[in-house]
Design a protein around this motif. Structure first.
Motif, PDB file in Angstrom:
ATOM      1  N   GLU A 103      -5.834 -29.891  29.334  1.00 15.56           N
ATOM      2  CA  GLU A 103      -6.552 -30.282  28.124  1.00 15.56           C
ATOM      3  C   GLU A 103      -6.741 -29.085  27.192  1.00 15.56           C
ATOM      4  O   GLU A 103      -6.596 -29.207  25.968  1.00 15.56           O
ATOM      5  CB  GLU A 103      -7.902 -30.886  28.500  1.00 15.56           C
ATOM      6  CG  GLU A 103      -7.806 -32.252  29.175  1.00 15.56           C
ATOM      7  CD  GLU A 103      -9.158 -32.765  29.616  1.00 15.56           C
ATOM      8  OE1 GLU A 103     -10.177 -32.125  29.276  1.00 15.56           O
ATOM      9  OE2 GLU A 103      -9.211 -33.808  30.292  1.00 15.56           O
ATOM     10  N   VAL A 104      -7.056 -27.933  27.769  1.00 13.20           N
ATOM     11  CA  VAL A 104      -7.213 -26.727  26.953  1.00 13.20           C
ATOM     12  C   VAL A 104      -5.870 -26.322  26.355  1.00 13.20           C
ATOM     13  O   VAL A 104      -5.780 -25.948  25.182  1.00 13.20           O
ATOM     14  CB  VAL A 104      -7.805 -25.582  27.797  1.00 13.20           C
ATOM     15  CG1 VAL A 104      -7.792 -24.268  27.015  1.00 13.20           C
ATOM     16  CG2 VAL A 104      -9.220 -25.923  28.225  1.00 13.20           C
ATOM     17  N   PHE A 105      -4.814 -26.405  27.148  1.00 14.14           N
ATOM     18  CA  PHE A 105      -3.480 -26.030  26.666  1.00 14.14           C
ATOM     19  C   PHE A 105      -3.078 -26.838  25.443  1.00 14.14           C
ATOM     20  O   PHE A 105      -2.648 -26.272  24.427  1.00 14.14           O
ATOM     21  CB  PHE A 105      -2.453 -26.233  27.787  1.00 14.14           C
ATOM     22  CG  PHE A 105      -1.026 -26.182  27.310  1.00 14.14           C
ATOM     23  CD1 PHE A 105      -0.448 -24.984  26.935  1.00 14.14           C
ATOM     24  CD2 PHE A 105      -0.262 -27.342  27.235  1.00 14.14           C
ATOM     25  CE1 PHE A 105       0.867 -24.934  26.478  1.00 14.14           C
ATOM     26  CE2 PHE A 105       1.051 -27.305  26.781  1.00 14.14           C
ATOM     27  CZ  PHE A 105       1.615 -26.097  26.401  1.00 14.14           C
ATOM     28  N   TRP A 106      -3.204 -28.178  25.516  1.00 11.01           N
ATOM     29  CA  TRP A 106      -2.770 -29.028  24.401  1.00 11.01           C
ATOM     30  C   TRP A 106      -3.523 -28.688  23.117  1.00 11.01           C
ATOM     31  O   TRP A 106      -2.976 -28.855  22.019  1.00 11.01           O
ATOM     32  CB  TRP A 106      -2.976 -30.499  24.736  1.00 11.01           C
ATOM     33  CG  TRP A 106      -2.127 -31.050  25.835  1.00 11.01           C
ATOM     34  CD1 TRP A 106      -2.548 -31.690  26.962  1.00 11.01           C
ATOM     35  CD2 TRP A 106      -0.691 -31.053  25.904  1.00 11.01           C
ATOM     36  NE1 TRP A 106      -1.482 -32.074  27.739  1.00 11.01           N
ATOM     37  CE2 TRP A 106      -0.328 -31.701  27.117  1.00 11.01           C
ATOM     38  CE3 TRP A 106       0.321 -30.571  25.070  1.00 11.01           C
ATOM     39  CZ2 TRP A 106       0.998 -31.870  27.510  1.00 11.01           C
ATOM     40  CZ3 TRP A 106       1.644 -30.739  25.464  1.00 11.01           C
ATOM     41  CH2 TRP A 106       1.977 -31.381  26.661  1.00 11.01           C
ATOM     42  N   LYS A 144       1.092 -35.385  29.418  1.00 14.29           N
ATOM     43  CA  LYS A 144       1.975 -35.400  28.242  1.00 14.29           C
ATOM     44  C   LYS A 144       2.163 -36.821  27.730  1.00 14.29           C
ATOM     45  O   LYS A 144       2.129 -37.069  26.518  1.00 14.29           O
ATOM     46  CB  LYS A 144       3.329 -34.771  28.591  1.00 14.29           C
ATOM     47  CG  LYS A 144       4.336 -34.801  27.445  1.00 14.29           C
ATOM     48  CD  LYS A 144       5.667 -34.189  27.862  1.00 14.29           C
ATOM     49  CE  LYS A 144       6.704 -34.329  26.753  1.00 14.29           C
ATOM     50  NZ  LYS A 144       8.013 -33.732  27.133  1.00 14.29           N
ATOM     51  N   ALA A 145       2.353 -37.769  28.644  1.00 13.44           N
ATOM     52  CA  ALA A 145       2.537 -39.164  28.246  1.00 13.44           C
ATOM     53  C   ALA A 145       1.295 -39.703  27.545  1.00 13.44           C
ATOM     54  O   ALA A 145       1.387 -40.429  26.552  1.00 13.44           O
ATOM     55  CB  ALA A 145       2.868 -40.011  29.468  1.00 13.44           C
ATOM     56  N   ALA A 146       0.120 -39.327  28.059  1.00 10.74           N
ATOM     57  CA  ALA A 146      -1.124 -39.775  27.444  1.00 10.74           C
ATOM     58  C   ALA A 146      -1.255 -39.225  26.027  1.00 10.74           C
ATOM     59  O   ALA A 146      -1.666 -39.931  25.098  1.00 10.74           O
ATOM     60  CB  ALA A 146      -2.315 -39.345  28.292  1.00 10.74           C
ATOM     61  N   LEU A 147      -0.903 -37.956  25.847  1.00 13.06           N
ATOM     62  CA  LEU A 147      -0.955 -37.349  24.522  1.00 13.06           C
ATOM     63  C   LEU A 147       0.044 -38.016  23.588  1.00 13.06           C
ATOM     64  O   LEU A 147      -0.266 -38.306  22.426  1.00 13.06           O
ATOM     65  CB  LEU A 147      -0.659 -35.851  24.620  1.00 13.06           C
ATOM     66  CG  LEU A 147      -0.796 -35.056  23.315  1.00 13.06           C
ATOM     67  CD1 LEU A 147      -2.257 -34.943  22.908  1.00 13.06           C
ATOM     68  CD2 LEU A 147      -0.187 -33.665  23.459  1.00 13.06           C
ATOM     69  N   LEU A 198      -4.583 -26.305  14.137  1.00 10.13           N
ATOM     70  CA  LEU A 198      -5.569 -26.810  15.090  1.00 10.13           C
ATOM     71  C   LEU A 198      -6.747 -27.445  14.369  1.00 10.13           C
ATOM     72  O   LEU A 198      -7.272 -28.475  14.818  1.00 10.13           O
ATOM     73  CB  LEU A 198      -6.050 -25.675  15.996  1.00 10.13           C
ATOM     74  CG  LEU A 198      -4.968 -24.996  16.846  1.00 10.13           C
ATOM     75  CD1 LEU A 198      -5.588 -23.910  17.724  1.00 10.13           C
ATOM     76  CD2 LEU A 198      -4.210 -26.004  17.695  1.00 10.13           C
ATOM     77  N   ASP A 199      -7.169 -26.874  13.252  1.00  8.17           N
ATOM     78  CA  ASP A 199      -8.291 -27.433  12.500  1.00  8.17           C
ATOM     79  C   ASP A 199      -7.951 -28.807  11.919  1.00  8.17           C
ATOM     80  O   ASP A 199      -8.844 -29.622  11.684  1.00  8.17           O
ATOM     81  CB  ASP A 199      -8.708 -26.488  11.371  1.00  8.17           C
ATOM     82  CG  ASP A 199      -9.397 -25.238  11.894  1.00  8.17           C
ATOM     83  OD1 ASP A 199      -9.829 -25.235  13.064  1.00  8.17           O
ATOM     84  OD2 ASP A 199      -9.492 -24.249  11.132  1.00  8.17           O
TER      85      ASP A 199
END
Length: 354
Positions: A103-106, A144-147, A198-199
């Motif tokens: 989660e942090v990586f994405w 990854k699939a969820a994202l 990111l913002d």
């Protein structure tokens, strides 16, 4: 030493052991740590987000995924070795999970960019998840699939998931660069384009900012023909032959394109019409109600505000307490079971089931 003949020493040892156990001081018992390896462009920017997590023991910048042994920064940055700049994380899985690291990586990268990251271009700055175990591979693939299913970025997620090979630590001056060279680091980061991206996509507390800017061609590739017909051409699926009309599981229903939360199973009822029916929307759901005079009828069309997708129609023949019936096409929705809400970033909606 014979402890029986040295009672004072024996007492001292017992007291020392008692102090160690009561204060949590280190003992000889080793922590079973695990490793996680992620590539996210410039490794200077990937250290701090992980180092501040409780349970992370160390974060090392380095190189992975190439063909040359012991590559140097100059060689890797030239793009001649096949390596990617990456960070290797050693962590305590009893304090922080691999899912949480993902989660942090994405939330640090643009996972739709296959040519580098932000101002840094080339395969040496590609994103990548390098798994160490089959369990990590499975978890990363699901993440990854969820994202991808949430369609947050308006483009496909292209981050590769590959088995971790040899990781080569980078030169010492690259380690903890953000700490040791704060002025140069801030200057680089502010001009890299990373924070600006990111913002646009994440709030300060890590929640996704929905983005439905998919082109028509991308939507045709992403959606099934029926999903495209319903959402983009105002089509209607067949009653009793769609995915969710008789779904009785607990969870929420989100926009198939934008991922915006729309309906909850707590408001679903059996209408007998053959389509999913709800007495209300989720609080603050982005729903537009539009007058529909097609087919010589006067109806109220329901559309998703985020993606401008056709969802279905609203009628006033529903049960108490609202008397409303949101008659919605399954093809316009994606169902997320209650037990997967946290993993997919919808943790706030768990309160609907308390």
């Amino acid at each position: 030493m014979n402890l029986r003949s040295h009672p004072l020493q024996t007492l001292a040892i017992i007291l020392a052991l008692s102090w160690t156990l009561s204060t949590g001081a280190p003992t000889a018992m080793a922590i079973e740590t695990q490793k996680a390896t992620f590539a996210g462009g410039c490794f200077w920017c990937m250290e701090h987000p992980f180092e501040k997590l409780d349970g992370v023991i160390s974060v090392i910048s380095g190189y992975i995924g190439g063909h040359k042994e012991n590559p140097t920064y100059k060689e890797v940055s030239a793009g001649s070795t096949g390596h990617a700049e990456a960070v290797e994380i050693t962590y305590d899985p009893t304090k922080v999970t691999y899912e949480e690291l993902l989660e942090v990586f994405w939330r640090q990268v643009d996972p739709t960019d296959g040519g580098g990251q932000f101002v840094d271009r080339g395969s040496q700055y590609r994103t990548g998840i390098f798994y160490h175990t089959d369990s990590q591979k499975k978890t990363a693939t699901l993440s990854k699939a969820a994202l991808e299913n949430r369609m947050l970025f308006g483009k496909p997620v292209v981050t590769e998931i590959t088995r971790a090979g040899t990781f080569y630590p980078a030169e010492e001056y690259h380690q903890d660069y953000y700490k040791n060279n704060p002025i140069r680091y801030k200057y680089y980061r502010s001009r890299s384009g990373r924070d600006q991206f990111l913002d646009q996509h994440w709030t300060d507390d890590g929640k996704a900012i929905k983005n439905s800017a998919w082109t028509d061609e991308e939507l045709r590739q992403k959606l099934t023909p029926l999903q495209y017909k319903v959402t983009r051409e105002n089509g209607t699926e067949r009653p009793f032959e769609n995915e969710y009309w008789d779904n009785k599981k607990e969870g929420i229903y989100v926009d198939i394109i934008s991922g915006a939360p729309l309906f909850s199973s707590t408001d679903k009822f059996k209408s007998g019409t053959g389509w999913p029916s709800f007495v209300r929307t989720i609080p603050d759901a982005g729903i537009d109600e539009v007058e529909d005079n097609s087919f010589f009828m006067k109806r109220v069309e329901v559309r998703s505000a985020d993606s401008d997708s056709h969802l279905g129609h609203l009628f006033t023949d529903g049960p108490p307490p609202t008397g409303l019936r949101y008659c919605i096409n399954s093809a316009s929705l994606r169902f997320i079971p209650k037990e997967e809400l946290k993993k997919e970033g919808y943790e706030a909606y768990l309160k609907l089931f308390e």
